[in-house]
Write an enzyme that holds these catalytic residues in place. Structure first.
Site, PDB file in Angstrom:
ATOM      1  CG  ASP A 411      -1.893   1.085   1.290  1.00  0.00           C
ATOM      2  OD1 ASP A 411      -2.725   1.154   0.370  1.00  0.00           O
ATOM      3  OD2 ASP A 411      -1.854   1.876   2.252  1.00  0.00           O
ATOM      4  CD  GLU A 440      -2.145   1.962  -3.636  1.00  0.00           C
ATOM      5  OE1 GLU A 440      -3.283   2.230  -4.042  1.00  0.00           O
ATOM      6  OE2 GLU A 440      -1.789   2.124  -2.454  1.00  0.00           O
TER       7      GLU A 440
END
Length: 722
Positions: A411, A440
């Site tokens: 994340d 990400e």
């Protein structure tokens, strides 16, 4: 917590530098110069290097020449005779501190029936106790720990302490702080305490059907799932709804006999199940899980499983064993498991164990000494610090070894530094090189130099990491953040060239981001933001449901047939909707749960996606691993109408059953005719309604495109290969 009243304050900000702050009400000119008093009573003069007027306070920057002994209390005496203790300040964020206290030995708890060993890293503490609580009798015992090398405190406590709750109570800056072990692998309900357990009791029998090695990341088809969402619907057919065990139940079915849960995952044909966070998180009361909903991006304890997914959250063993059972069952059914890893922030910085045990160390701060907020949740983990990096690397290694995790989705990975992500990759290579690592790669405003961030811009320096490709997402569906904007799949031709680059693997050689297709995670929908269907309600609301279904199938086909790693959001294949909610992280189950009645309603379209997955897995030409392979075998048709993207995978018999493959994507609800490249015959294995590996019909010279859709043509023998 004891509150210390101080008439003035002093902070150790570098190994040989103190910052002294004196309120003007204390007449600073009568307090300087200052003297530092060591724990032994020895005194050292402080040389004032800088004086600064801060309004109500005067700041003195002072140097000293003696070595500072951490673990003891020093004092500063003003010439007026007033004294204050030296608090540990910004020194914890210096390289010198990192080097002096970096520790490579064991941390956490080692249980044996005869004794349990407790170890915790708290280099700025002057005393640490382990607090032991008997959960049945509520008896409490404090055991002092001994300070050892590099700021590690430890004690071997005789006796059998299995199932005992524990915390650490540390004295730092003369204040006692109670914290759960950052390395706690078992916790009590709601993560209030660490728990001593016998890990031998959590071991399962080896799998009877171990998974074969994953040859390449592009062989993966990733399917994002929330443990709670996937079985919580009343018609999911699962007994243990919303639980680890619910995802492990076999042969479940829903409305009209439609397959659900694990049975559906097997039937669909995906290879990897990416599970939204299942490490212990805040936002759901484990005593009453149904009272609130949360996605799980509120991390509390990064080594322990979440209790709301367990059948008995009061039993520290239940969540561990049930999670292991779920993972083993997925493995035995041919499915690998990806952990959604949230190491970029914590739920509450001030109340986190990290901040309590080593204040100021684990988090980033800006130039003004304020906590950084690149993550948007009030704190950024300082992964570049050596013990923070170790905490992250130790954690992923633990999950890979102890639970058999097959991949890690990071994340907000762009918040982390590149050296940490390289260390993660290296550590996992030692366990299993086929473990996926992706995340990400957004460039967020955290105080880390751009060249240090693990962002997509630095993908060339992290060749074994993959990235969520937002360019792919936005060129196919339009901006995620501006709902009316449309991409190629929604009927817009303006970004067609960018879409072509994305389909070819987003390679740098073609104007893209990555050095090879293994780095591109291709998607049009995930848990964040509006679902594809909900975006179309705004962007393409003028079109009929039938047309919008065609568009969503087109987008999904582009994802599954493009070069790179395909990623699907659970329910995408049957038009998942959240009623227009673009951020459902704490919306009720009625919004977030998988609607199995909807799956039953669109069964034919689910079969279409199933066929696309089978098609991808049947031929390696859809899964090329290197830039050179793509440049050799992948050729776009030119010219084509603006509504069409078409390409040929040529000379690819070495990768699968067909020597030549043609893929055509068409985004307008009108008829077009595509001329085929030579006189040979082609088998159509995919059109707008059906897909798979079995020929639907045979064509020659030309193909009629009867509206929006994807067509795949194959031929076993190549004729006049270009």
């Amino acid at each position: 917590m004891l509150h210390i009243r101080r008439t003035f304050v002093a902070y150790l900000d570098e190994m040989d530098q103190l910052t002294v702050l004196v309120p003007k009400s204390r007449r600073p000119d009568e307090m300087a110069p200052f003297t530092m008093v060591a724990p032994s009573g020895e005194e050292f003069p402080l040389a004032v290097q800088q004086t600064e007027d801060l309004g109500d306070t005067v700041k003195y920057v002072c140097r000293f020449s003696s070595a500072f002994a951490f673990g003891s209390t020093y004092w500063v005496r003003a010439c007026s005779g007033e004294m204050t203790d030296v608090q540990i300040g910004a020194v914890v964020r210096t390289r010198a501190f990192d080097d002096q206290f970096f520790y490579e030995g064991k941390l956490g708890v080692d249980y044996a029936k005869e004794q349990t060993v407790f170890r915790v890293w708290a280099p700025t503490a002057t005393a640490v106790n382990v607090k032991l609580i008997d959960p049945d009798r509520n008896d409490v015992r404090y055991v002092p720990l001994e300070r050892g090398e590099r700021g590690v405190w430890s004690a071997a406590v005789p006796g059998d302490w299995e199932r005992t709750y524990y915390t650490y109570v540390a004295c730092i800056n003369r204040v006692w702080r109670e914290a759960v072990d950052p390395y706690a692998t078992a916790v009590s309900i709601n993560g209030e305490y660490g728990v001593v357990i016998d890990w031998e009791k959590t071991q399962l029998a080896p799998s009877a059907h171990p998974l074969p090695p994953l040859a390449s990341p592009t062989d993966a088809v990733i399917y994002e799932v929330s443990i709670r969402d996937f079985t919580s619907h009343p018609d999911s057919g699962a007994v243990h709804k919303g639980k680890y065990l619910g995802l492990a139940e076999a042969d479940t079915s829903g409305p009209n006999g439609t397959s659900t849960g694990l049975s559906y995952l097997k039937e669909l044909g995906v290879t990897h199940v990416q599970l939204m966070p299942f490490t212990d998180f805040a936002g759901v009361d484990e005593r009453d899980p149904q009272a609130a909903y949360n996605w799980g991006y509120n991390p509390l304890h990064l080594y322990a499983p979440e209790g709301s997914y367990a059948t008995d959250p009061t039993d520290p063993y239940a969540r561990i064993v049930e999670l292991k059972q779920m993972i083993r069952t997925l493995h035995e059914n041919g499915l690998r498991v990806v952990m959604d890893a949230v190491y970029n922030h914590v739920y509450d910085r001030e109340q986190s164990s990290l901040e309590k045990l080593v204040p100021g160390y684990y988090f980033r701060y800006d130039a003004y000494g304020q906590p950084a907020n690149g993550t948007g949740v009030g704190n950024d983990i300082a992964s570049e610090r050596r013990m923070v990096r170790r905490w992250i690397v130790d954690s992923v290694t633990f999950w890979a070894k102890e639970y058999g995790i097959d991949g890690f989705r990071f994340d907000l990975m762009g918040v982390h530094d590149m050296e940490t992500m390289k260390a993660v990759r290296d550590a996992l290579d030692a366990v299993d090189p086929s473990i996926l690592v992706y995340g990400e790669g957004w460039d967020l405003p955290t105080p880390l130099a751009p060249e240090q961030k693990a962002t997509m811009a630095n993908a060339g320096q992290l060749p074994r990491l993959a990235y969520f490709n937002d360019r792919f997402r936005d060129t196919m569906k339009g901006s995620t953040f501006h709902l009316p904007e449309r991409g190629f799949a929604l009927g817009e031709s303006g970004g067609r060239e960018q879409a072509k680059t994305a389909i070819a693997g987003s390679l740098r050689a073609l104007g893209g981001l990555f050095c090879h297709p293994l780095q591109s995670v291709n998607y049009v929908e995930c848990h964040d933001n509006h679902t594809f269907w909900d975006k179309m309600e705004v962007a393409n609301g003028h079109e009929s449901e039938t047309v919008r279904r065609k568009r969503q199938k087109l987008a999904t086909a582009i994802v599954l047939l493009a070069q790179g790693i395909p990623f699907l959001h659970s329910g995408q294949e049957f038009y998942r909707t959240k009623g227009g909610d673009g951020n459902s992280y704490q919306a009720p189950d009625a919004v977030n749960r998988i609607d199995w009645e909807r799956k039953s309603r669109y069964e034919h379209d689910v079969r279409y996606v199933q066929g696309l997955i089978a098609l991808r897995r049947a031929h390696g030409a859809f899964r090329l691993a290197t830039e050179a392979e793509v440049l050799r075998h992948f050729v776009f048709f030119e010219p084509t109408p603006p509504s069409v993207i078409a390409y040929r995978l040529r000379d690819v018999a070495v990768y699968g059953p067909w020597a030549e493959i043609i893929v055509i994507h068409h985004h307008e609800e009108k008829r077009e005719t595509m001329l085929l490249p030579d006189e040979g015959e082609w088998d159509v294995v995919c059109d707008g309604e059906r897909s798979g590996t079995i020929p639907l019909r045979r064509v020659r010279r030309a193909l009629d495109l009867d509206g929006i859709g994807t067509w795949v043509l194959v031929r076993a023998e190549a004729i006049n290969a270009c």
